[in-house]
Design a protein around this motif. Structure first.
Motif, PDB file in Angstrom:
ATOM      1  N   TYR A 100       0.941  -1.327   0.243  1.00 49.19           N
ATOM      2  CA  TYR A 100      -0.169  -0.143   0.153  1.00 49.19           C
ATOM      3  C   TYR A 100       0.753   1.263  -0.272  1.00 49.19           C
ATOM      4  O   TYR A 100       0.301   2.078  -0.825  1.00 49.19           O
ATOM      5  CB  TYR A 100      -1.181  -0.247   0.880  1.00 49.19           C
ATOM      6  CG  TYR A 100      -2.158   1.013   1.060  1.00 49.19           C
ATOM      7  CD1 TYR A 100      -2.829   1.755   0.544  1.00 49.19           C
ATOM      8  CD2 TYR A 100      -1.529   2.634   2.173  1.00 49.19           C
ATOM      9  CE1 TYR A 100      -3.842   2.295   0.525  1.00 49.19           C
ATOM     10  CE2 TYR A 100      -2.275   3.712   1.984  1.00 49.19           C
ATOM     11  CZ  TYR A 100      -3.420   2.927   1.543  1.00 49.19           C
ATOM     12  OH  TYR A 100      -4.019   4.647   1.614  1.00 49.19           O
ATOM     13  N   ARG A 104       0.949   3.862  -3.630  1.00 48.53           N
ATOM     14  CA  ARG A 104       0.247   5.524  -3.258  1.00 48.53           C
ATOM     15  C   ARG A 104       1.078   6.637  -4.444  1.00 48.53           C
ATOM     16  O   ARG A 104       2.438   6.491  -4.908  1.00 48.53           O
ATOM     17  CB  ARG A 104       0.874   5.910  -1.818  1.00 48.53           C
ATOM     18  CG  ARG A 104       0.818   5.538  -0.458  1.00 48.53           C
ATOM     19  CD  ARG A 104      -0.756   5.404  -0.809  1.00 48.53           C
ATOM     20  NE  ARG A 104      -1.594   3.977  -1.485  1.00 48.53           N
ATOM     21  CZ  ARG A 104      -3.367   3.743  -2.035  1.00 48.53           C
ATOM     22  NH1 ARG A 104      -3.387   4.800  -2.087  1.00 48.53           N
ATOM     23  NH2 ARG A 104      -2.455   2.761  -2.723  1.00 48.53           N
ATOM     24  N   GLU A 172      -9.562   6.142  -5.000  1.00 48.41           N
ATOM     25  CA  GLU A 172      -8.855   7.182  -4.281  1.00 48.41           C
ATOM     26  C   GLU A 172      -9.277   8.185  -4.009  1.00 48.41           C
ATOM     27  O   GLU A 172      -9.709   9.718  -3.018  1.00 48.41           O
ATOM     28  CB  GLU A 172      -7.385   6.713  -4.176  1.00 48.41           C
ATOM     29  CG  GLU A 172      -6.304   7.719  -3.414  1.00 48.41           C
ATOM     30  CD  GLU A 172      -5.340   7.449  -3.884  1.00 48.41           C
ATOM     31  OE1 GLU A 172      -4.372   8.446  -2.998  1.00 48.41           O
ATOM     32  OE2 GLU A 172      -4.754   6.643  -4.318  1.00 48.41           O
ATOM     33  N   GLN A 176     -11.102  10.313  -0.712  1.00 47.77           N
ATOM     34  CA  GLN A 176     -10.446  11.756  -0.282  1.00 47.77           C
ATOM     35  C   GLN A 176     -11.078  12.763   0.374  1.00 47.77           C
ATOM     36  O   GLN A 176     -11.454  13.729   1.227  1.00 47.77           O
ATOM     37  CB  GLN A 176      -9.298  12.065  -1.039  1.00 47.77           C
ATOM     38  CG  GLN A 176      -8.077  10.960  -0.714  1.00 47.77           C
ATOM     39  CD  GLN A 176      -6.748  11.203  -1.404  1.00 47.77           C
ATOM     40  OE1 GLN A 176      -6.929  11.805  -2.517  1.00 47.77           O
ATOM     41  NE2 GLN A 176      -6.152  10.792  -0.969  1.00 47.77           N
ATOM     42  N   HIS A 182      -5.890   7.068   4.958  1.00 45.81           N
ATOM     43  CA  HIS A 182      -5.584   6.112   4.514  1.00 45.81           C
ATOM     44  C   HIS A 182      -5.875   5.160   4.770  1.00 45.81           C
ATOM     45  O   HIS A 182      -6.439   3.425   4.462  1.00 45.81           O
ATOM     46  CB  HIS A 182      -3.926   5.652   4.426  1.00 45.81           C
ATOM     47  CG  HIS A 182      -3.563   7.215   3.359  1.00 45.81           C
ATOM     48  ND1 HIS A 182      -3.186   6.870   2.143  1.00 45.81           N
ATOM     49  CD2 HIS A 182      -3.081   8.104   4.225  1.00 45.81           C
ATOM     50  CE1 HIS A 182      -3.248   7.309   1.695  1.00 45.81           C
ATOM     51  NE2 HIS A 182      -3.010   9.072   2.661  1.00 45.81           N
ATOM     52  N   MET A 185      -9.052   3.775   3.486  1.00 47.09           N
ATOM     53  CA  MET A 185      -9.320   3.646   1.890  1.00 47.09           C
ATOM     54  C   MET A 185      -8.537   1.788   1.633  1.00 47.09           C
ATOM     55  O   MET A 185      -9.179   1.268   0.956  1.00 47.09           O
ATOM     56  CB  MET A 185      -8.568   4.363   1.389  1.00 47.09           C
ATOM     57  CG  MET A 185      -8.753   5.462   0.958  1.00 47.09           C
ATOM     58  SD  MET A 185      -7.906   7.261  -0.273  1.00 47.09           S
ATOM     59  CE  MET A 185      -6.882   7.076   1.023  1.00 47.09           C
ATOM     60  N   VAL A 190      -9.852  -0.269  -1.192  1.00 48.87           N
ATOM     61  CA  VAL A 190      -8.644  -0.906  -1.571  1.00 48.87           C
ATOM     62  C   VAL A 190      -8.539  -2.662  -1.413  1.00 48.87           C
ATOM     63  O   VAL A 190      -8.544  -3.373  -2.844  1.00 48.87           O
ATOM     64  CB  VAL A 190      -7.058  -0.931  -1.567  1.00 48.87           C
ATOM     65  CG1 VAL A 190      -5.455  -1.823  -1.925  1.00 48.87           C
ATOM     66  CG2 VAL A 190      -7.168   0.784  -1.181  1.00 48.87           C
TER      67      VAL A 190
END
Length: 294
Positions: A100, A104, A172, A176, A182, A185, A190
Motif C-alpha cells: 500500500y 501511493r 482514491e 479523499q 489511508h 481506503m 483497496v
C-alpha cells in the motif's frame, strides 16, 4: 456463426498438442498414484515388486493405522497448522502494508529507483544472516524463528503493489473528498477490490509454509516442535520409525516402514490438494492482475 476450416495441418497440430499434454499429465499424476497405491499395499509384496504399480499389492491399511497412531505425526500436523496460520497472518499483514505504501501516487516511494532500492532490501540474504537474526532475537527453537525472517517476500510485495496500482485513481480521489484516511481506503476500498490477489498470496504462503523443512531443521532442535514435513523427512531419510513400528517384530520393521513412508507422504499432501481447488478460481486472475501493470 463462423465455421472453422479444419485442414490436415490443424489436425496434426492438435494431435501433437494433445499428445504432449497427455504425457505431461501422466508424468505428473503417476508418481502421486504410485505413492497412494504403495501406501495401500502389503509390505512384503511391495518390497519384492519391481517396475510400475497399477493397483495395490495385497490391499492393506496397516501403514495408515501405524502412521496415524504415531504422536509425532499429529504433533507435526499441529505445528504445521500453527506455522501456516501464523505465516499467512504475518506475511499478509506486512505485504499489504508495504504494498500500500509503495503504491501511493505522488510520493517518494513511487520513484522507480527508490522502489528498486526498497524492494532489494527484502531479498533473502541466505541462511547465515537468518540464523544470526533468529539467534540474536532470542526466538531460536521456537516457531517464531520460521515466521519473522520471512515476514515479507519481494515477489509477493511486487504482485500486490502492482495490483493496488491497477485500481482506478478516481476511487482514491473520491474517498479523499469524502474525508477517508489511508486506513479507511485500505480496508474499505483497496482490499475488497483485491481479493483475487490476496487469495494468490494466501495460496503461495500456505504452500510455502506447509512444505517448509530446511529452515525448521536449522532453527528447531526440539522434536516436539517439528513441523509435519520435518517429521516426514525423518521418516523417509533417517528411518524415524521407532514409535511407528512399536509392537512390530524385528523382521517386519522394514516392510512396515516401507509402506509407512508412502502413507505419511499421502497424509502430508492431502490437505494441500483439498484446499487448492477452492482457491484455483482466484489464482489465475490474481496472478495476471499482479503482472499486467508495473
Amino acid at each position: 456463426m463462423v465455421k472453422r476450416n479444419i485442414n490436415a495441418a490443424d489436425t496434426v497440430l492438435d494431435v501433437i498438442v494433445y499428445t504432449v499434454l497427455f504425457l505431461l499429465v501422466a508424468v505428473t499424476v503417476y508418481p502421486l498414484l504410485y505413492v497412494i497405491l504403495a501406501s495401500l499395499s502389503d509390505g512384503d509384496l511391495l518390497l519384492a515388486h519391481r517396475g510400475l504399480l497399477w493397483k495395490p499389492l495385497g490391499f492393506s491399511t496397516l501403514a495408515y493405522e501405524r502412521a496415524l497412531a504415531n504422536p509425532a505425526v499429529w504433533s507435526g500436523y499441529w505445528n504445521t497448522v500453527q506455522l501456516v496460520a501464523g505465516g499467512i497472518a504475518v506475511n499478509l499483514t506486512m505485504t499489504i502494508l508495504g504494498a500500500y505504501v509503495l503504491s501511493r501516487r505522488h510520493v517518494l516511494w513511487n520513484k522507480p529507483l527508490t522502489i528498486f532500492v526498497v524492494l532489494t532490501m527484502f531479498f533473502h540474504g541466505g541462511i547465515i544472516p537468518f540464523y544470526l537474526v533468529v539467534k540474536g532475537t532470542g526466538v531460536l527453537n521456537t516457531l517464531w524463528a520460521l515466521l519473522l525472517p520471512f515476514a515479507v517476500k519481494t515477489f509477493h510485495l511486487i504482485i500486490m503493489r502492482t495490483a493496488f496500482l491497477s485500481l482506478p485513481a478516481s476511487l482514491e480521489e473520491s474517498a479523499q473528498i469524502d474525508g477517508a484516511g489511508h486506513l479507511t481506503m485500505l480496508l474499505r476500498i483497496v482490499l475488497p477490490l483485491s481479493m483475487p490477489v490476496l487469495a494468490v498470496i494466501v495460496l503461495y504462503t500456505s504452500v510455502d509454509k506447509w512444505n517448509m523443512w530446511f529452515y525448521p531443521s536449522v532453527f528447531i532442535q526440539d522434536k516436539a516442535l517439528y513441523p509435519l514435513q520435518l517429521v516426514l523427512r525423518e521418516i523417509l531419510i533417517q528411518n524415524y520409525t521407532d514409535n511407528i513400528s512399536a509392537g512390530v517384530s524385528a523382521g517386519d520393521v522394514r516392510k512396515v516402514g516401507e509402506t509407512i513412508k508412502y502413507a505419511t507422504i499421502v497424509i502430508a499432501t492431502v490437505p494441500v490438494l483439498l484446499v487448492y481447488p477452492f482457491l484455483q478460481k482466484y489464482f489465475v486472475k490474481g496472478a495476471l492482475i499482479g503482472a499486467i501493470k508495473g
